[in-house]
Design a protein around this motif. Sequence first.
Motif, PDB file in Angstrom:
ATOM      1  N   TYR A  31      14.835   5.204  -5.860  1.00 24.52           N
ATOM      2  CA  TYR A  31      14.136   6.456  -5.580  1.00 24.52           C
ATOM      3  C   TYR A  31      12.789   6.545  -6.305  1.00 24.52           C
ATOM      4  CZ  TYR A  31      18.593   8.154  -3.683  1.00 24.52           C
ATOM      5  OH  TYR A  31      19.733   8.318  -2.947  1.00 24.52           O
ATOM      6  N   ALA A  32      12.403   5.492  -6.987  1.00 27.55           N
ATOM      7  CA  ALA A  32      11.154   5.515  -7.756  1.00 27.55           C
ATOM      8  C   ALA A  32       9.955   5.306  -6.830  1.00 27.55           C
ATOM      9  CB  ALA A  32      11.175   4.436  -8.833  1.00 27.55           C
ATOM     10  N   SER A  33       8.910   6.075  -7.063  1.00 30.13           N
ATOM     11  CA  SER A  33       7.697   5.968  -6.254  1.00 30.13           C
ATOM     12  C   SER A  33       6.802   4.841  -6.764  1.00 30.13           C
ATOM     13  CB  SER A  33       6.922   7.283  -6.292  1.00 30.13           C
ATOM     14  OG  SER A  33       5.668   7.146  -5.655  1.00 30.13           O
ATOM     15  N   ASP A  34       6.309   4.019  -5.834  1.00 29.34           N
ATOM     16  CA  ASP A  34       5.378   2.951  -6.199  1.00 29.34           C
ATOM     17  C   ASP A  34       3.955   3.475  -6.364  1.00 29.34           C
ATOM     18  OD1 ASP A  34       7.405   1.032  -6.054  1.00 29.34           O
ATOM     19  OD2 ASP A  34       7.096   0.723  -3.905  1.00 29.34           O
ATOM     20  N   LYS A 192       7.543  13.325  -4.296  1.00 26.44           N
ATOM     21  CA  LYS A 192       6.780  14.560  -4.517  1.00 26.44           C
ATOM     22  C   LYS A 192       6.962  15.041  -5.955  1.00 26.44           C
ATOM     23  CE  LYS A 192       7.244  16.212   0.264  1.00 26.44           C
ATOM     24  NZ  LYS A 192       7.825  17.278   1.121  1.00 26.44           N
ATOM     25  N   ILE A 193       8.189  14.993  -6.434  1.00 25.47           N
ATOM     26  CA  ILE A 193       8.479  15.441  -7.806  1.00 25.47           C
ATOM     27  C   ILE A 193       7.771  14.548  -8.814  1.00 25.47           C
ATOM     28  CG2 ILE A 193      10.282  15.732  -9.547  1.00 25.47           C
ATOM     29  CD1 ILE A 193      12.222  16.420  -7.282  1.00 25.47           C
ATOM     30  N   GLN A 194       7.882  13.242  -8.633  1.00 25.08           N
ATOM     31  CA  GLN A 194       7.274  12.312  -9.582  1.00 25.08           C
ATOM     32  C   GLN A 194       5.761  12.462  -9.636  1.00 25.08           C
ATOM     33  OE1 GLN A 194       9.034   8.240  -8.911  1.00 25.08           O
ATOM     34  NE2 GLN A 194      10.500   9.434  -7.739  1.00 25.08           N
ATOM     35  N   THR A 195       5.146  12.651  -8.479  1.00 23.49           N
ATOM     36  CA  THR A 195       3.692  12.836  -8.422  1.00 23.49           C
ATOM     37  C   THR A 195       3.286  14.116  -9.156  1.00 23.49           C
ATOM     38  OG1 THR A 195       3.550  11.676  -6.307  1.00 23.49           O
ATOM     39  CG2 THR A 195       1.715  13.109  -6.892  1.00 23.49           C
ATOM     40  N   GLN A 196       4.039  15.191  -8.934  1.00 24.99           N
ATOM     41  CA  GLN A 196       3.715  16.473  -9.562  1.00 24.99           C
ATOM     42  C   GLN A 196       3.917  16.428 -11.068  1.00 24.99           C
ATOM     43  OE1 GLN A 196       2.643  19.242  -7.455  1.00 24.99           O
ATOM     44  NE2 GLN A 196       1.831  19.696  -9.490  1.00 24.99           N
ATOM     45  N   VAL A 197       5.010  15.796 -11.479  1.00 24.47           N
ATOM     46  CA  VAL A 197       5.303  15.688 -12.912  1.00 24.47           C
ATOM     47  C   VAL A 197       4.234  14.869 -13.623  1.00 24.47           C
ATOM     48  CG1 VAL A 197       6.884  14.643 -14.584  1.00 24.47           C
ATOM     49  CG2 VAL A 197       7.786  16.039 -12.719  1.00 24.47           C
ATOM     50  N   PHE A 198       3.795  13.786 -12.986  1.00 18.12           N
ATOM     51  CA  PHE A 198       2.747  12.959 -13.579  1.00 18.12           C
ATOM     52  C   PHE A 198       1.463  13.757 -13.751  1.00 18.12           C
ATOM     53  CE2 PHE A 198      -0.857  10.074 -13.326  1.00 18.12           C
ATOM     54  CZ  PHE A 198      -0.528   9.133 -14.289  1.00 18.12           C
TER      55      PHE A 198
END
Length: 252
Positions: A31-34, A192-198
């Motif tokens: 589930y990790a975004s590249d 979406k979550i990972q991008t926002q958290v970053f």
Amino acid sequence: MIVIRLNKLALNGQYSELAGSLYPYGQFTKYASDDVPDSPIPGKGRTDEAVKILEDAGYTKGDDGIYQKDGVKLSIKVAVMSDASDWINAINVASQQLKKIGIDLHADQMSSNEWTQAMQQGQFEMSIYGLWVAGAEPWMFYNQFYATANTAAVGKSAWPNYARYSNKTVDDALNVINTTTDVATKKSEYEKIQTQVFEDMPYIPILRQSGLSEMWSDKVTGWPTDDNVYANPQTWANPDLGIVLKNLKVKK
């Protein structure tokens, strides 16, 4: 390297590097975004940039070498439990580095009960702690520490979202993930979550620590394995402990 030095001097080299989106890898890799950078933390201290930011904001160095503004020193207290020697060491190492450019950082040691209350009620400037992984999917991790439902106004109890982070994009994605079994949909929402958290960085990532478990497989089967980490096998993990217990079977 800032992180490597901190790990070596304060944490006995036991930690590893952390993803910029604070993503718990391991069993959650699919589930990790590249598209999200690996880390927002620079490998080397950007002293010139830090000084420019401070001086552009009106800070000047005092006679003791510490920046100040309107007579108030740039002094930051880091809340930490008095028996957490590794974290205190980490703060002390960071303090030595920051003092060189005019920032005063020091440990604000307190009892476990005092620290817990301060964290829950938001009564701290900074603190050093960890985000723990639970559940068979990263949903539980993000829901615990990033969902608006788990926060509250300063002065009221909020746990475990002690950063008091709230973002509608994250909340909406968590809701979608919680109502679907489609892997592709989940991956899209997790990205979406990972991008926002970053982008928001509600917690400052430093290092990652592994969790180790011992299992007695001679007479009991059904434990989580490297190929099937269906839940966190550590005994403190909740609700994972119940999930593991339901899967255990005695060998005949």
